[in-house]
Design a protein around this motif. Structure first.
Motif, PDB file in Angstrom:
ATOM      1  N   THR A 348      55.550 -48.123  68.405  1.00  0.00           N
ATOM      2  CA  THR A 348      55.951 -46.327  69.062  1.00  0.00           C
ATOM      3  C   THR A 348      56.673 -46.736  69.910  1.00  0.00           C
ATOM      4  OG1 THR A 348      53.438 -45.952  68.195  1.00  0.00           O
ATOM      5  CG2 THR A 348      54.786 -44.462  69.730  1.00  0.00           C
ATOM      6  N   LEU A 349      56.738 -47.628  70.889  1.00  0.00           N
ATOM      7  CA  LEU A 349      57.759 -47.630  71.811  1.00  0.00           C
ATOM      8  C   LEU A 349      59.062 -47.931  71.245  1.00  0.00           C
ATOM      9  CD1 LEU A 349      58.375 -48.020  74.835  1.00  0.00           C
ATOM     10  CD2 LEU A 349      57.804 -50.268  74.785  1.00  0.00           C
ATOM     11  N   SER A 350      59.124 -48.817  70.278  1.00  0.00           N
ATOM     12  CA  SER A 350      60.410 -49.045  69.490  1.00  0.00           C
ATOM     13  C   SER A 350      61.102 -48.012  69.106  1.00  0.00           C
ATOM     14  CB  SER A 350      60.288 -50.208  68.393  1.00  0.00           C
ATOM     15  OG  SER A 350      61.483 -50.414  67.879  1.00  0.00           O
ATOM     16  N   ALA A 351      60.041 -46.906  68.404  1.00  0.00           N
ATOM     17  CA  ALA A 351      60.548 -45.838  67.699  1.00  0.00           C
ATOM     18  C   ALA A 351      61.120 -44.776  68.732  1.00  0.00           C
ATOM     19  CB  ALA A 351      59.394 -45.032  67.209  1.00  0.00           C
ATOM     20  N   LEU A 352      60.461 -44.877  70.026  1.00  0.00           N
ATOM     21  CA  LEU A 352      60.973 -44.052  71.042  1.00  0.00           C
ATOM     22  C   LEU A 352      62.428 -44.424  71.666  1.00  0.00           C
ATOM     23  CD1 LEU A 352      57.586 -43.496  72.999  1.00  0.00           C
ATOM     24  CD2 LEU A 352      59.048 -41.474  71.895  1.00  0.00           C
ATOM     25  N   GLN A 353      62.528 -45.562  71.501  1.00  0.00           N
ATOM     26  CA  GLN A 353      63.803 -46.155  72.034  1.00  0.00           C
ATOM     27  C   GLN A 353      65.013 -45.941  70.905  1.00  0.00           C
ATOM     28  OE1 GLN A 353      62.455 -50.224  72.836  1.00  0.00           O
ATOM     29  NE2 GLN A 353      61.965 -49.844  74.873  1.00  0.00           N
ATOM     30  N   MET A 354      64.495 -45.797  69.925  1.00  0.00           N
ATOM     31  CA  MET A 354      65.632 -45.635  68.708  1.00  0.00           C
ATOM     32  C   MET A 354      65.957 -44.192  68.563  1.00  0.00           C
ATOM     33  SD  MET A 354      64.972 -48.608  65.785  1.00  0.00           S
ATOM     34  CE  MET A 354      63.340 -48.108  65.473  1.00  0.00           C
ATOM     35  N   LEU A 355      65.046 -43.473  68.978  1.00  0.00           N
ATOM     36  CA  LEU A 355      65.072 -41.877  68.600  1.00  0.00           C
ATOM     37  C   LEU A 355      66.129 -41.181  69.091  1.00  0.00           C
ATOM     38  CD1 LEU A 355      63.114 -40.203  66.957  1.00  0.00           C
ATOM     39  CD2 LEU A 355      62.036 -39.229  68.994  1.00  0.00           C
ATOM     40  N   GLU A 356      67.003 -40.351  68.277  1.00  0.00           N
ATOM     41  CA  GLU A 356      68.236 -39.582  69.105  1.00  0.00           C
ATOM     42  C   GLU A 356      67.766 -38.532  69.800  1.00  0.00           C
ATOM     43  OE1 GLU A 356      70.805 -38.793  65.491  1.00  0.00           O
ATOM     44  OE2 GLU A 356      69.884 -40.468  64.477  1.00  0.00           O
ATOM     45  N   PRO A 357      68.626 -38.053  70.663  1.00  0.00           N
ATOM     46  CA  PRO A 357      68.251 -36.996  71.559  1.00  0.00           C
ATOM     47  C   PRO A 357      67.910 -35.784  70.779  1.00  0.00           C
ATOM     48  CG  PRO A 357      70.103 -38.374  72.312  1.00  0.00           C
ATOM     49  CD  PRO A 357      69.868 -38.828  71.178  1.00  0.00           C
ATOM     50  N   ARG A 358      68.493 -35.559  69.709  1.00  0.00           N
ATOM     51  CA  ARG A 358      68.261 -34.504  69.060  1.00  0.00           C
ATOM     52  C   ARG A 358      67.104 -34.031  68.372  1.00  0.00           C
ATOM     53  NH1 ARG A 358      69.861 -34.882  63.279  1.00  0.00           N
ATOM     54  NH2 ARG A 358      70.034 -37.060  62.682  1.00  0.00           N
ATOM     55  N   PHE A 359      66.277 -35.077  68.401  1.00  0.00           N
ATOM     56  CA  PHE A 359      64.899 -34.822  67.893  1.00  0.00           C
ATOM     57  C   PHE A 359      63.862 -34.653  69.087  1.00  0.00           C
ATOM     58  CE2 PHE A 359      66.986 -37.582  64.560  1.00  0.00           C
ATOM     59  CZ  PHE A 359      66.725 -36.793  63.577  1.00  0.00           C
ATOM     60  N   GLU A 360      63.813 -33.663  69.748  1.00  0.00           N
ATOM     61  CA  GLU A 360      63.152 -33.600  70.832  1.00  0.00           C
ATOM     62  C   GLU A 360      61.506 -33.181  70.572  1.00  0.00           C
ATOM     63  OE1 GLU A 360      64.134 -30.585  73.814  1.00  0.00           O
ATOM     64  OE2 GLU A 360      66.399 -30.561  72.933  1.00  0.00           O
ATOM     65  N   ARG A 361      61.139 -32.566  69.418  1.00  0.00           N
ATOM     66  CA  ARG A 361      59.750 -32.509  69.121  1.00  0.00           C
ATOM     67  C   ARG A 361      59.211 -33.859  68.750  1.00  0.00           C
ATOM     68  NH1 ARG A 361      59.303 -29.578  64.120  1.00  0.00           N
ATOM     69  NH2 ARG A 361      60.117 -31.255  63.358  1.00  0.00           N
ATOM     70  N   ASN A 362      59.745 -34.506  67.981  1.00  0.00           N
ATOM     71  CA  ASN A 362      59.486 -35.948  67.609  1.00  0.00           C
ATOM     72  C   ASN A 362      59.349 -36.809  68.922  1.00  0.00           C
ATOM     73  OD1 ASN A 362      59.361 -35.023  64.956  1.00  0.00           O
ATOM     74  ND2 ASN A 362      60.783 -36.495  64.197  1.00  0.00           N
ATOM     75  N   ARG A 363      60.054 -36.664  69.886  1.00  0.00           N
ATOM     76  CA  ARG A 363      60.041 -37.469  70.949  1.00  0.00           C
ATOM     77  C   ARG A 363      58.627 -37.201  71.767  1.00  0.00           C
ATOM     78  NH1 ARG A 363      62.798 -40.721  73.620  1.00  0.00           N
ATOM     79  NH2 ARG A 363      64.610 -40.395  72.362  1.00  0.00           N
ATOM     80  N   VAL A 364      58.329 -35.845  71.810  1.00  0.00           N
ATOM     81  CA  VAL A 364      56.917 -35.568  72.306  1.00  0.00           C
ATOM     82  C   VAL A 364      55.970 -36.044  71.463  1.00  0.00           C
ATOM     83  CG1 VAL A 364      55.630 -33.543  72.994  1.00  0.00           C
ATOM     84  CG2 VAL A 364      57.989 -33.143  73.262  1.00  0.00           C
ATOM     85  N   TYR A 365      55.880 -36.026  70.319  1.00  0.00           N
ATOM     86  CA  TYR A 365      54.973 -36.477  69.423  1.00  0.00           C
ATOM     87  C   TYR A 365      54.811 -37.897  69.571  1.00  0.00           C
ATOM     88  CZ  TYR A 365      52.205 -36.724  64.859  1.00  0.00           C
ATOM     89  OH  TYR A 365      51.314 -36.944  64.170  1.00  0.00           O
ATOM     90  N   TYR A 366      55.467 -38.682  69.569  1.00  0.00           N
ATOM     91  CA  TYR A 366      55.594 -40.029  69.662  1.00  0.00           C
ATOM     92  C   TYR A 366      55.126 -40.405  71.152  1.00  0.00           C
ATOM     93  CZ  TYR A 366      56.986 -40.559  64.782  1.00  0.00           C
ATOM     94  OH  TYR A 366      56.763 -40.603  63.234  1.00  0.00           O
ATOM     95  N   THR A 367      55.411 -39.847  72.055  1.00  0.00           N
ATOM     96  CA  THR A 367      55.379 -40.105  73.449  1.00  0.00           C
ATOM     97  C   THR A 367      53.643 -40.002  73.519  1.00  0.00           C
ATOM     98  OG1 THR A 367      57.138 -39.242  74.410  1.00  0.00           O
ATOM     99  CG2 THR A 367      55.362 -39.564  75.835  1.00  0.00           C
TER     100      THR A 367
END
Length: 434
Positions: A348-367
């Motif tokens: 999950t930390l790796s996913a957050l590091q790779m996630l593009e800025p445009r995916f704001e909702r998914n950033r919350v979800y994976y945080t």
């Protein structure tokens, strides 16, 4: 009334728009500057260039154009903080009047993202629904317009969440359904239009699901399945079965979710589309993990990775979220469900590091997912810090699904009130709805 070359309403006796002219003077815009500002605002709001030029501005001021196109009018409202009428424009009987702008002062310097409520109101006017005929004959260009509506909606879904888009998407769907009922078309266009309408219905269903409106989501998914059957579109049907599986899982019907996911995987189109197959196997992995089946979960993850390696080109609009970050995050979710919190934390930390800025909702979800993995691993202080980050990020997103995850996380942290950082988090977020 006659129409100009650009399709905007033109009156025979033009009356100069002194209100708009005064606004240019008040805010220091030249014709060229205002055209640039409209194009910039449109790009931020709709993801497309408005093709506005100084000639458009001159015609507005001269009164040659009484009611600009929505792609120009909605950005103008945001720039000046005025309704269309307050800017001196006069609607025709058939004009779609955009929502009242929320901005009270014009933007200066760098423009940030438009306010969320304004976007959702302005987007309804800018989707181009008025270009789809309410009577007459439908053609392939109308099919493309419906497809473009879906693509535009998903540009906002990644940042805003389904709560901001469900009503807009449903309104668009009803408009398209009305056109299908009232217009004529050939056999080829009929199938294409049903497929496009099903795409829109499935998208509206996804937005409703994300918004927490599960009854509405179920109804919309059924409409999408019906349209997919009429169109003979097996990919659409596989997509809907996958979304229904996610909904069943959200409602704690895990075995039903697995059966639905299996139905989606077995469709011919899914087997022929590597993008779709990668997503389906990832979701099945989470389902198997929640059922406690480690072997099948790992097998599904391996199949998802293999399918993703075969992907080519660009995915469909609704699959645009499917990036290596998303696959990694879903793998993290599977490991978390299996009780392998350390591996879940790493993924999950790796996913957050790779996630593009445009995916704001998914950033919350994976945080939130990362914080839960930390709790399961006994790292309570770090989890509380990540929970605070998730709450802050969630202020920009309207997603009932994410709010539900935050609420679950908050309840989990309430079991650790002996930790000072947790107490601080609970006190600070007590009134936020987290």
């Amino acid at each position: 009334m006659t129409y100009g070359a650009a399709g905007e309403g033109v009156r025979v006796k033009a009356k100069r728009n002194t209100r708009l002219e005064a606004l240019l003077v008040e805010f220091g815009y030249t014709h060229e500057n205002l055209a640039d500002a409209v194009n910039s605002a449109a790009a931020e709001m709709f993801g497309t260039h408005a093709n506005c030029t100084d000639r458009h501005v001159r015609r507005w001021i001269a009164g040659d154009v009484q009611w600009p196109w929505p792609r120009h009018l909605v950005p103008l409202q945001n720039i000046f903080g005025r309704t269309a009428q307050e800017m001196g424009f006069t609607p025709r009987k058939t004009s779609r009047v955009p929502a009242h702008p929320t901005r009270t002062k014009p933007a200066t310097g760098h423009r940030g993202l438009p306010r969320r409520d304004f976007i959702t109101g302005g987007l309804a006017a800018a989707l181009g629904l008025e270009l789809i005929p309410a009577a007459g004959r439908l053609g392939s260009s109308d099919v493309e317009r419906v497809r473009a509506i879906v693509a535009n909606l998903y540009r906002y879904d990644h940042a805003l969440g389904g709560g901001a888009l469900h009503d807009v998407a449903t309104e668009a769907l009803r408009h398209v359904q009305s056109a299908l009922n009232q217009c004529t078309f050939g056999d080829r266009v009929e199938k294409l239009m049903y497929a496009a309408m099903g795409d829109l219905a499935a998208s509206a269903g996804w937005f409703a699901y994300d918004a927490g409106r599960q009854t509405a989501a179920t109804h919309l998914y059924r409409e999408a399945l019906q349209a997919g059957a009429l169109a003979g579109d097996s990919m659409l049907q596989a997509r809907v079965w996958s979304n229904l599986a996610m909904q069943a899982r959200l409602l704690h019907r895990d075995r039903e979710a697995l059966r639905m996911g299996c139905a989606a995987v077995e469709t011919r189109q899914a087997k022929n589309d590597a993008w779709l197959m990668a997503l389906l196997h990832c979701r099945q992995a989470v389902g198997h993990a929640r059922a406690g089946d480690r072997v099948r979960a790992q097998r599904s993850l391996a199949r998802a990775e293999s399918a993703y390696e075969r992907t080519q080109g660009r995915p469909a609009a609704w699959l645009s979220f499917l990036t290596p970050a998303e696959l990694t995050g879903l793998a993290g979710a599977a490991h978390l469900a299996l009780g392998q919190q350390r591996r879940a934390e790493q993924l999950t930390l790796s996913a957050l590091q790779m996630l593009e800025p445009r995916f704001e909702r998914n950033r919350v979800y994976y945080t939130v997912q990362y914080a839960q993995a930390l709790i399961d691993g006994g790292e309570i202080e770090h989890a509380a810090v990540q929970a605070g980050t998730a709450v802050t990020l969630a202020e920009r997103v309207r997603s009932g699904r994410v709010r539900g995850k935050l609420a679950d996380l908050r309840r989990g942290l309430q079991q650790h009130t002996h930790v000072p950082v947790v107490v601080d988090f609970l006190e600070e977020t007590g009134q936020t709805g987290a």
